[in-house]
Design an enzyme around this catalytic site. Structure first.
Site: not given
Ligand code: NAD
Ligand code: UDP
Length: 316
Positions: A34, A36, A145
């Site tokens: 989406n 965000f 979260y």
């Molecule tokens: P990010 O914020 O770059 O990516 C998250 C993506 O999800 C974004 O593209 C956002 O637009 C999309 N999104 C958010 N809400 C949405 C919705 N309602 N519908 C559709 N899309 C939606 O973060 P990231 O670091 O790439 O994290 C990706 C995943 O990995 C997440 O679930 C996060 O919780 C998990 N994670 C990441 C880390 C880290 O250190 N990077 C650590 C633990 C867990």
């Protein structure tokens, strides 16, 4: 063609790397987002590939598609962004999990949940093993979260036990790399952008709190091995066990960027975990001796190069 794969949150930092790697391995990829915290720019280089599809969709609404595998990554991951609309964050984790698990059940797809080290909260057991239940403030500013992700894990387990859904759960520890948003708010991108701009490096608290930083390529390897592992559903920690204080991180970034930035100390946000380090014995045992290969300085160099180019181009 190997598999048709849905990546939710595919236009985000980790998701965009995952889409790219899955395509390179000969899969067809449907990226749903989406926007965000993600952006089309993160996947624009994949658009010419006929086996890549980009869908604007919010995961809190049901979505139907025929795929073999689902990687469920949709959820803002930086505290600044997940606290911006905390109720939406919970809906994304919980309703998103329900929608994707319902889909996986209906089409008999394997589904992997991107869970987090945050399920351990401010951990009283160190390093964290998967059997530790965590220390989470259920009503604090991080709870949208943490508890959202904990509820998603519960949903995954219950769909597995009750409906035989083929699930996998990984708990990701702090991951960094190119394509983090410069305004993401997480510590690695903040420090690098500040150092490159010659601005003060903002350390929250005394800087002695620790995190263990994993380069994105190491995460992808663990994540894909877990998805394709046939005899283990998790949860499993995927992270780099080398632990650093935020002060050490700041000094490493200043050194590698040759920056004149000074450190400025800011208040520590509420419920900020004091320490975090994964125990990765289970991952090694179950995922064919998986372990991180890229250590902090090398990973930081790659990430600094990325932000350096990005900032130069945006000033041009
Ligand atoms: P990010 O914020 O770059 O990516 C998250 C993506 O999800 C974004 O593209 C956002 O637009 C999309 N999104 C958010 N809400 C949405 C919705 N309602 N519908 C559709 N899309 C939606 O973060 P990231 O670091 O790439 O994290 C990706 C995943 O990995 C997440 O679930 C996060 O919780 C998990 N994670 C990441 C880390 C880290 O250190 N990077 C650590 C633990 C867990
Ligand atoms: N942090 C910091 N300065 C910043 C951003 C974050 O000192 O500009 C600290 C933050 O307080 C936390 C650590 O760095 O102790 C990691 O923060 P991040 O938001 O990257 O991840 P998380 O706290 O979710 O692990």
């Amino acid at each position: 063609m190997k598999n048709r794969i849905l990546v939710t949150g595919g236009a985000g930092f980790i998701g965009s790397h995952l889409c790219e790697r899955l395509l390179n391995e000969g899969n067809e990829v449907i990226c749903m987002d989406n926007y965000f915290t993600g952006a089309k720019d993160n996947v624009v280089h994949l658009m010419d590939n006929p086996y890549f599809e980009l869908i604007r969709h919010d995961i809190t609404h049901p979505y139907f598609v025929e795929v073999d595998q689902i990687y469920n990554l949709a959820c803002p991951a930086s505290p600044v962004h997940y606290q911006y609309n905390s109720i939406k964050t919970i809906k994304t984790s919980v309703m998103g999990a329900i929608n994707m698990l319902g889909l996986a059940k209906r089409i008999k797809a394997r589904i992997l949940q991107a869970s987090t080290s945050e399920v351990y909260g401010d951990p009283l057991v160190h390093p964290q093993t998967e059997d530790y239940w965590g220390n989470v403030n259920p009503i604090g500013i991080r709870s949208c979260y943490d508890e959202g992700k904990r509820c998603a894990e519960s949903l995954f387990m219950n769909y597995h036990d009750q409906n035989d859904v083929d699930i996998r759960i990984i708990r990701i520890f702090n991951t960094y790399g190119p394509r983090m948003n410069p305004n993401d708010g997480r510590v690695v991108s903040n420090f690098i952008v500040q150092a490159l701009k010659g601005e003060d490096i903002t350390i929250f608290g005394d800087g002695l709190q620790t995190r263990s930083f994993q380069y994105v390529d190491d995460l992808l390897e663990g994540m894909i091995r877990m998805m394709n592992c046939n005899d283990f559903i998790g949860p499993v920690n995927i992270g780099n066990p080398n632990e650093f204080t935020m002060l050490e991180l700041a000094k490493a970034v200043i050194e590698l960027t040759n920056s004149k930035s000074k450190i400025s100390y800011q208040p520590l946000p509420a419920d900020d975990p004091l320490q975090r380090q994964p125990n990765i014995e289970l991952a090694k045992e179950k995922l064919d001796n998986w372990e991180p290969k890229i250590q902090l300085k090398e990973g930081l160099k790659q990430t600094i190069n990325y932000f350096d180019t990005l900032l130069k181009n945006s000033n041009a």
